[in-house]
Design an enzyme around this catalytic site. Structure first.
Site, PDB file in Angstrom:
ATOM      1  N   ASN A 126       0.828  -1.217   0.000  1.00 30.35           N
ATOM      2  CA  ASN A 126       0.000   0.000   0.000  1.00 30.35           C
ATOM      3  C   ASN A 126       0.854   1.255   0.000  1.00 30.35           C
ATOM      4  O   ASN A 126       0.604   2.184  -0.778  1.00 30.35           O
ATOM      5  CB  ASN A 126      -0.912   0.011   1.233  1.00 30.35           C
ATOM      6  CG  ASN A 126      -2.316  -0.489   0.868  1.00 30.35           C
ATOM      7  OD1 ASN A 126      -2.656  -0.572  -0.323  1.00 30.35           O
ATOM      8  ND2 ASN A 126      -3.097  -0.827   1.880  1.00 30.35           N
ATOM      9  N   GLU A 183      -6.352  -6.810   5.886  1.00 33.17           N
ATOM     10  CA  GLU A 183      -5.769  -7.907   5.118  1.00 33.17           C
ATOM     11  C   GLU A 183      -5.936  -9.248   5.841  1.00 33.17           C
ATOM     12  O   GLU A 183      -5.186 -10.181   5.644  1.00 33.17           O
ATOM     13  CB  GLU A 183      -4.283  -7.632   4.845  1.00 33.17           C
ATOM     14  CG  GLU A 183      -3.398  -7.504   6.080  1.00 33.17           C
ATOM     15  CD  GLU A 183      -3.206  -6.057   6.552  1.00 33.17           C
ATOM     16  OE1 GLU A 183      -4.159  -5.247   6.373  1.00 33.17           O
ATOM     17  OE2 GLU A 183      -2.135  -5.732   7.096  1.00 33.17           O
TER      18      GLU A 183
END
Lengths: 388, 297
Positions: free
Chosen positions: A254, A289
């Site tokens: 990210n 996640e």
């Protein structure tokens, strides 16, 4: 006694009586028309046929204004011999005097007549009568008779009444049709709104149990489904396992490649999970996640095989970003119902999630990219306790 | 004979017939109306009997009763129904009186060659025959006895306006027919561009006579007619031919060729038919002598 005056009086009265009767008969026939589901042209044509039945006319025609247009257009005509396709040749085209007559009615809104049309083509008389609907001039009725001076005051009055009736009938028919059109348009609008609403409803219902990014189920779906499965496993004494899976160092992807890339990775992972699981398995995205997978009728051993297969598949995935190849690993914690102290399915599920989490964190602490079972780490913990 | 522009004459006839509201009565019986009209005891049946025997009166009264104004669902085909269901006694009486008042149909003055009395007798005889035979027709063929009577009475209606409107010309045509042995219909076609059948149909339509009868008037002389009312047309054609032959010979002799077709088509037995003819023979003689008395008085 000389009967002659009486005979003449009788004949005069009789003639008027019969004309009135004919006129009333025409009105009665007109009043019996069924206007619903019929188009205006048919109604007008029928009204002319009735007129010819009851009035001694040779030729009749109706001219109407077209919608949004200011010129009259002939919409129907009828001839005494009832043969529209082959009218006597003299009615093939209207003469100038007829056209003038129509124009005069348009200008004045009043009845107009001509009593003798000179020329060889046409002789006789004609009358043009306005057709009003409410206060508007909707059209003109034209009547022809081969005799001169046929249109007496009485005749004209009778025809005017007929045209007024006809005008009202056409007006009502138009209103009926426009109401029908409006109703059908509104119905369509409503139907569209209804379809949109139900589509939205479906979407929101889905959104509440589906994770929009990965299209996997979320917690709201997972808990009731898994509780039901677990309750069944407890009742039928069947094995039941649970996997908690967390991507390793996902934050780096990210941060380095941006959220768009991160999202793509998550979607890829989700697709891989879906491909690996069975129909009965319950898979959900728990958080950023973190994913959870409940495996009915599967013991720890089976769960380990599944975990290893998934771990390998995920590790083999590749993405391209900024000219570099990206891959990711997965750490998995496993437990099975047998490890639980509680026999109540609600408490048992809480317990199983905690156990799987512990196994997961053990893996995280010990190099990631691996799976661990709760029974294994419990063993380790016991040994550690004893060592202390 | 002066040759006229046929189209103009045709248009004139049509126009006049189209506007024709009634015709003088033709039956000798109708003069009786004048004598009984003030009589309050006149019953509907007496009035109907008088009207029923006259093509002008009967046609007009039934036509008026069929005007849409009276709103009948089914066409009115009998004088009684015209009185009971639509016009009422007073109106019928007044209409009939008015027609009777207009004076007798005086064909003798300008159209001597037209046999008014014979015309009337033939119409009534045809009507009576058609009515009696219609009762014997197979029920599935559905012939209304009142329609059969009216069709018989009016089948040659077209001659009346022609004689009324063009007495002198028609006189010539009738004479021509006798001297040249031509059919009247052909003479009229040639000279006027129309014939008594077409004119009769115009008048009948104008008078709102039920369509079945208009068809009979228009087509009874056409042996090849095949349309909605074939059976009725055949029946009236046959009765009309019988009536004509009977009036010529005074006996039922030499039945016309249509007879076999009619019997075959309608299922009427030969003996039944002969019975009807015999009854009509008796009736006819009585009718003729009564008419004779009325005319004499």
């Amino acid at each position: 006694m000389d009967n002659q005056p009486f005979i003449e009086a009788y004949q005069e009265i009789n003639s008027r009586f019969i004309k009135l009767l004919s006129s009333m008969s025409a009105l009665r026939a007109l009043s019996g028309f069924e206007i619903k589901y019929r188009n205006e042209g048919e109604i007008i044509a029928d009204s002319l046929a009735v007129l010819l039945d009851y009035h001694e006319l040779d030729y009749v025609a109706i001219f109407m204004y077209e919608e949004h247009k200011h010129t009259l257009k002939q919409v129907a005509s009828k001839c005494w011999n009832n043969d529209e396709k082959h009218p006597p040749s003299k009615y093939n085209g209207l003469c100038d005097r007829h056209q003038d007559l129509l124009a005069q009615v348009e200008n004045t809104g009043e009845v107009q007549q001509i009593n003798q049309i000179p020329g060889e083509e046409f002789s006789g008389s004609a009358s043009a009568i306005p057709i009003h609907g409410s206060d508007t001039l909707m059209g003109v009725f034209l009547a022809c008779h081969p005799g001169d001076e046929f249109f007496s005051v009485t005749n004209e009055r009778n025809l005017l009444i007929y045209c007024n009736f006809l005008g009202q009938m056409i007006m009502n028919n138009r209103l009926l049709h426009s109401m029908d059109d409006m109703v059908s348009e509104r119905t369509q609008q409503l139907q569209r709104a209804l379809n949109e609403a139900s589509e939205l409803k479906r979407r929101y219902e889905e959104l509440s149990i589906i994770d929009e990014l990965t299209q996997l189920h979320n917690r709201r779906f997972f808990f009731p489904e898994t509780l039901a499965g677990l309750a069944q496993a407890i009742r039928y004494k069947k094995p039941f396992s649970l996997l908690v899976m967390d991507l390793d160092h996902f934050k780096i992807i990210n941060d380095r490649y941006g959220h768009v890339m991160g999202d793509e990775v998550l979607r890829g992972i989700a697709a891989t999970f879906k491909a690996e699981i069975r129909d009965v398995d319950i898979l959900a995205r728990f958080g950023g996640e973190e994913f959870v997978l409940a495996l009915p009728e599967t013991d720890e051993r089976g769960a380990m095989i599944m975990a290893e297969r998934i771990r390998k598949k995920i590790k083999a995935l590749r993405w391209q970003a900024e000219g570099r190849e990206i891959s990711i690993t997965l750490t998995i914690g496993i437990t099975e119902f047998e490890n639980c102290s509680s026999q109540d399915h609600v408490n048992a599920l809480d317990e199983m999630i905690q156990q799987a989490d512990q196994a997961l964190y053990h893996g995280k602490d010990n190099g990631r990219d691996q799976f661990n079972t709760y029974s294994y780490i419990a063993c380790l913990m016991d040994t550690g306790e004893q060592a202390k | 004979m002066t040759s006229l522009s046929t189209q103009t004459v045709y248009d004139d006839i049509r126009l006049t017939v189209h506007g024709m509201q009634d015709l003088p009565a033709i039956s000798p019986m109708s003069t009786k109306l004048l004598s009984v009209i003030g009589d309050d005891r006149l019953s509907i049946h007496q009035l109907a009997d008088i009207i029923r025997q006259d093509a002008s009166l009967g046609g007009r009264i039934i036509g008026l009763a069929n005007a849409a104004y009276f709103g009948q669902r089914e066409p009115i085909t009998s004088v009684e129904d015209a009185i009971f269901k639509a016009l009422g006694l007073r109106l019928t009486q007044n209409m009939a009186l008015g027609i009777a008042l207009s004076g007798p149909f005086n064909s003798q003055v300008h159209c001597a060659a037209f046999d008014m009395h014979g015309f009337w007798l033939k119409a009534v005889l045809t009507a009576n025959l058609a009515q009696s035979l219609s009762r014997l027709v197979r029920s599935d063929l559905r012939i209304d006895v009142d329609i059969a009577y009216l069709a018989g009475l009016l089948h040659e209606l077209g001659l009346l306006p022609l004689v009324y409107l063009f007495p002198e010309q028609m006189n010539t045509f009738f004479t021509c027919r006798l001297t040249r042995h031509e059919h009247l219909r052909e003479i009229l076609r040639k000279e006027l561009g129309t014939d008594q059948h077409e004119v009769g149909a115009w008048l009948a339509m104008n008078w709102q006579i039920p369509p079945a009868i208009v068809d009979v008037i228009a087509h009874h002389a056409d042996p090849d007619y095949d349309g909605e009312h074939t059976l009725l047309v055949l029946l009236v054609r046959c009765c009309s031919r019988w009536a004509m032959l009977y009036m010529e010979n005074g006996v039922w002799d030499g039945l016309p060729e249509e007879t076999e077709t009619l019997l075959e088509y309608t299922g009427i037995g030969r003996s039944e038919m002969l019975k009807v003819l015999k009854q009509q023979h008796v009736k006819f003689e009585a009718m003729e002598s009564m008419a004779h008395e009325l005319v004499e008085s």
